[in-house]
Each structure stands twice: as C-alpha cells, then as structure tokens.
Scaffold this motif. Sequence first.
Motif, PDB file in Angstrom:
ATOM      1  N   THR A 170     -29.136 -91.295  33.628  1.00 44.62           N
ATOM      2  CA  THR A 170     -28.581 -90.008  33.222  1.00 44.62           C
ATOM      3  C   THR A 170     -29.576 -89.246  32.361  1.00 44.62           C
ATOM      4  N   THR A 171     -29.262 -87.977  32.109  1.00 44.25           N
ATOM      5  CA  THR A 171     -30.087 -87.159  31.224  1.00 44.25           C
ATOM      6  C   THR A 171     -29.265 -86.728  30.024  1.00 44.25           C
ATOM      7  N   GLY A 172     -29.960 -86.400  28.956  1.00 41.65           N
ATOM      8  CA  GLY A 172     -29.347 -85.875  27.747  1.00 41.65           C
ATOM      9  C   GLY A 172     -30.231 -84.767  27.201  1.00 41.65           C
ATOM     10  N   GLY A 173     -29.775 -84.093  26.175  1.00 42.00           N
ATOM     11  CA  GLY A 173     -30.560 -83.014  25.568  1.00 42.00           C
ATOM     12  C   GLY A 173     -30.948 -81.978  26.599  1.00 42.00           C
ATOM     13  N   ASP A 174     -32.203 -81.565  26.605  1.00 40.88           N
ATOM     14  CA  ASP A 174     -32.694 -80.550  27.535  1.00 40.88           C
ATOM     15  C   ASP A 174     -33.339 -81.144  28.779  1.00 40.88           C
ATOM     16  N   ALA A 175     -33.294 -82.466  28.943  1.00 45.12           N
ATOM     17  CA  ALA A 175     -33.821 -83.089  30.157  1.00 45.12           C
ATOM     18  C   ALA A 175     -32.990 -82.613  31.340  1.00 45.12           C
ATOM     19  N   LYS A 176     -33.634 -82.431  32.486  1.00 41.10           N
ATOM     20  CA  LYS A 176     -32.983 -81.835  33.654  1.00 41.10           C
ATOM     21  C   LYS A 176     -32.653 -82.903  34.697  1.00 41.10           C
ATOM     22  N   SER A 177     -31.366 -83.051  34.974  1.00 43.46           N
ATOM     23  CA  SER A 177     -30.913 -84.092  35.898  1.00 43.46           C
ATOM     24  C   SER A 177     -31.507 -83.932  37.294  1.00 43.46           C
ATOM     25  N   CYS A 211     -40.793 -87.902  10.651  1.00 43.41           N
ATOM     26  CA  CYS A 211     -41.200 -89.303  10.660  1.00 43.41           C
ATOM     27  C   CYS A 211     -42.627 -89.389  10.146  1.00 43.41           C
ATOM     28  N   SER A 212     -42.913 -90.332   9.296  1.00 40.50           N
ATOM     29  CA  SER A 212     -44.262 -90.527   8.793  1.00 40.50           C
ATOM     30  C   SER A 212     -44.762 -91.883   9.244  1.00 40.50           C
ATOM     31  N   ASP A 213     -45.954 -91.916   9.815  1.00 47.09           N
ATOM     32  CA  ASP A 213     -46.558 -93.157  10.270  1.00 47.09           C
ATOM     33  C   ASP A 213     -47.326 -93.805   9.130  1.00 47.09           C
ATOM     34  N   ASP A 214     -47.625 -95.090   9.284  1.00 46.84           N
ATOM     35  CA  ASP A 214     -48.404 -95.802   8.277  1.00 46.84           C
ATOM     36  C   ASP A 214     -49.759 -95.149   8.042  1.00 46.84           C
ATOM     37  N   ASP A 215     -50.294 -94.489   9.084  1.00 52.32           N
ATOM     38  CA  ASP A 215     -51.604 -93.873   8.923  1.00 52.32           C
ATOM     39  C   ASP A 215     -51.510 -92.500   8.261  1.00 52.32           C
ATOM     40  N   GLY A 216     -50.302 -92.106   7.827  1.00 49.81           N
ATOM     41  CA  GLY A 216     -50.140 -90.849   7.114  1.00 49.81           C
ATOM     42  C   GLY A 216     -49.756 -89.690   7.994  1.00 49.81           C
ATOM     43  N   SER A 217     -49.870 -89.867   9.349  1.00 48.26           N
ATOM     44  CA  SER A 217     -49.478 -88.775  10.222  1.00 48.26           C
ATOM     45  C   SER A 217     -47.965 -88.781  10.363  1.00 48.26           C
ATOM     46  N   SER A 218     -47.421 -87.646  10.696  1.00 47.65           N
ATOM     47  CA  SER A 218     -45.980 -87.577  10.868  1.00 47.65           C
ATOM     48  C   SER A 218     -45.659 -86.619  11.980  1.00 47.65           C
ATOM     49  N   SER A 219     -44.430 -86.675  12.439  1.00 42.70           N
ATOM     50  CA  SER A 219     -44.002 -85.782  13.491  1.00 42.70           C
ATOM     51  C   SER A 219     -42.540 -85.465  13.284  1.00 42.70           C
ATOM     52  N   SER A 220     -42.148 -84.294  13.736  1.00 44.22           N
ATOM     53  CA  SER A 220     -40.759 -83.881  13.633  1.00 44.22           C
ATOM     54  C   SER A 220     -40.082 -84.173  14.954  1.00 44.22           C
ATOM     55  N   THR A 221     -38.879 -84.694  14.918  1.00 39.56           N
ATOM     56  CA  THR A 221     -38.183 -85.032  16.142  1.00 39.56           C
ATOM     57  C   THR A 221     -36.708 -84.723  16.048  1.00 39.56           C
ATOM     58  N   ASN A 222     -36.153 -84.300  17.161  1.00 33.96           N
ATOM     59  CA  ASN A 222     -34.709 -84.156  17.248  1.00 33.96           C
ATOM     60  C   ASN A 222     -34.159 -85.508  17.625  1.00 33.96           C
ATOM     61  N   SER A 223     -33.125 -85.960  16.959  1.00 41.17           N
ATOM     62  CA  SER A 223     -32.522 -87.237  17.302  1.00 41.17           C
ATOM     63  C   SER A 223     -31.901 -87.134  18.677  1.00 41.17           C
ATOM     64  N   PRO A 224     -32.172 -88.122  19.549  1.00 41.10           N
ATOM     65  CA  PRO A 224     -31.559 -88.090  20.859  1.00 41.10           C
ATOM     66  C   PRO A 224     -30.064 -88.356  20.737  1.00 41.10           C
ATOM     67  N   SER A 225     -29.354 -88.103  21.811  1.00 41.62           N
ATOM     68  CA  SER A 225     -27.920 -88.327  21.824  1.00 41.62           C
ATOM     69  C   SER A 225     -27.594 -89.743  21.391  1.00 41.62           C
ATOM     70  N   ALA A 226     -26.496 -89.911  20.686  1.00 38.33           N
ATOM     71  CA  ALA A 226     -26.096 -91.221  20.182  1.00 38.33           C
ATOM     72  C   ALA A 226     -25.845 -92.204  21.306  1.00 38.33           C
ATOM     73  N   SER A 227     -25.517 -91.725  22.499  1.00 34.64           N
ATOM     74  CA  SER A 227     -25.191 -92.612  23.604  1.00 34.64           C
ATOM     75  C   SER A 227     -26.377 -92.898  24.518  1.00 34.64           C
ATOM     76  N   VAL A 228     -27.610 -92.614  24.083  1.00 36.09           N
ATOM     77  CA  VAL A 228     -28.776 -92.836  24.931  1.00 36.09           C
ATOM     78  C   VAL A 228     -28.883 -94.312  25.266  1.00 36.09           C
ATOM     79  N   GLY A 229     -28.826 -94.615  26.552  1.00 36.47           N
ATOM     80  CA  GLY A 229     -28.925 -95.990  27.022  1.00 36.47           C
ATOM     81  C   GLY A 229     -30.256 -96.250  27.686  1.00 36.47           C
ATOM     82  N   ILE A 230     -30.410 -97.453  28.237  1.00 33.90           N
ATOM     83  CA  ILE A 230     -31.683 -97.842  28.824  1.00 33.90           C
ATOM     84  C   ILE A 230     -32.079 -96.934  29.979  1.00 33.90           C
ATOM     85  N   GLY A 231     -31.120 -96.399  30.733  1.00 37.24           N
ATOM     86  CA  GLY A 231     -31.429 -95.531  31.862  1.00 37.24           C
ATOM     87  C   GLY A 231     -31.226 -94.069  31.565  1.00 37.24           C
ATOM     88  N   THR A 232     -31.338 -93.668  30.304  1.00 34.09           N
ATOM     89  CA  THR A 232     -31.148 -92.270  29.930  1.00 34.09           C
ATOM     90  C   THR A 232     -32.475 -91.637  29.555  1.00 34.09           C
TER      91      THR A 232
END
Length: 154
Positions: free
Chosen positions: A79-86, A7-28
């Motif tokens: 709920t948790t997804g990815g490597d988050a610990k329930s 991801c690249s920000d408007d200020d030129g900085s960027s970061s690499s990210t793993n996409s979270p699970s497709a089912s990530v909801g408000i309480g995930t």
Amino acid sequence: MALSSACSDDDGSSSSTNSPSASVGIGTVDSASVSLGKILVGPGGRTLYMFEADTSGVSTCTGDCAAVWPPLPAVGQTTTGGDAKSELLGTTTRPDGAQQVTYNDHPLYLYQGDQQPGDTRGQGLDQFGAKWYVLNVDGNTITKTATPSGDGGY
C-alpha cells in the motif's frame, strides 16, 4: 496529519522529516520531507533507494549487495501512504523467487547505513557497480547530495 521533527546524526548532520503514517507496514511505501525534498520511505520511516544497475523493473542486487541494500519485500498487499502514488506501485520477482516492491518500475531497497528515519546516508553512493539514489513521490531519481542542516536532534 504529518508531524515534523528534526533528526541529528552522530556526525552532526541532521535532516527534517515528516513522520510516516502510524500504520506503515513492511509493504507500505510512504513519503517524508528531508533536505533532498519529498522522498519515499518504507517501514519505520526508513529511506527507500533505487539502484542504477536495475533496468526494466528487474533487480540485479543479490548476495552481498542485498545484505547491504536489503530489498523492500512485497508481503501481502503493498500500500501507499502520505504523498506516495498507488498507481506507481508494483512488484517484481527477484532472482531468488521472492517478490520485491517497485515504484515507477524501480525496485526499492533500504540501506543498512541508515540508522533512523530521515537518514539518507546511501544517497549517491557508488556500490556494487552503480549508484544508489532516493526517489521523489513522482518516482523520479533525486541525484543531488544531502545537505546537512544545523537543526537540533530528536
């Protein structure tokens, strides 16, 4: 399967990210890899933060603070997804009576300044009387500052 993107920000900085699970909801609570390491993310892959002024699982961010740093609401089953610990997931009752998600006894917040998944613009900010930090998947604060990389954008 986690997908990796830069991801690249408007200020030129960027970061690499793993996409979270497709089912990530408000309480995930999910995880993503960024320049700070593997951190917690919430709805839409947005970075989650803890507030140093909060102690014993009690939120102290209200009013103007909660407008800039919205609490992660506990709606339905969290709920948790990815490597988050329930086992580190919980809830706390806010001063207004609403339920807020906690992780390792830290109430969790989003930051209005983060515009897209992987943004960590709130990291280390000193606002509303204390500092704000991201948490790693073990529930510990990461206090180093984000280091922009020269990767391309989305």
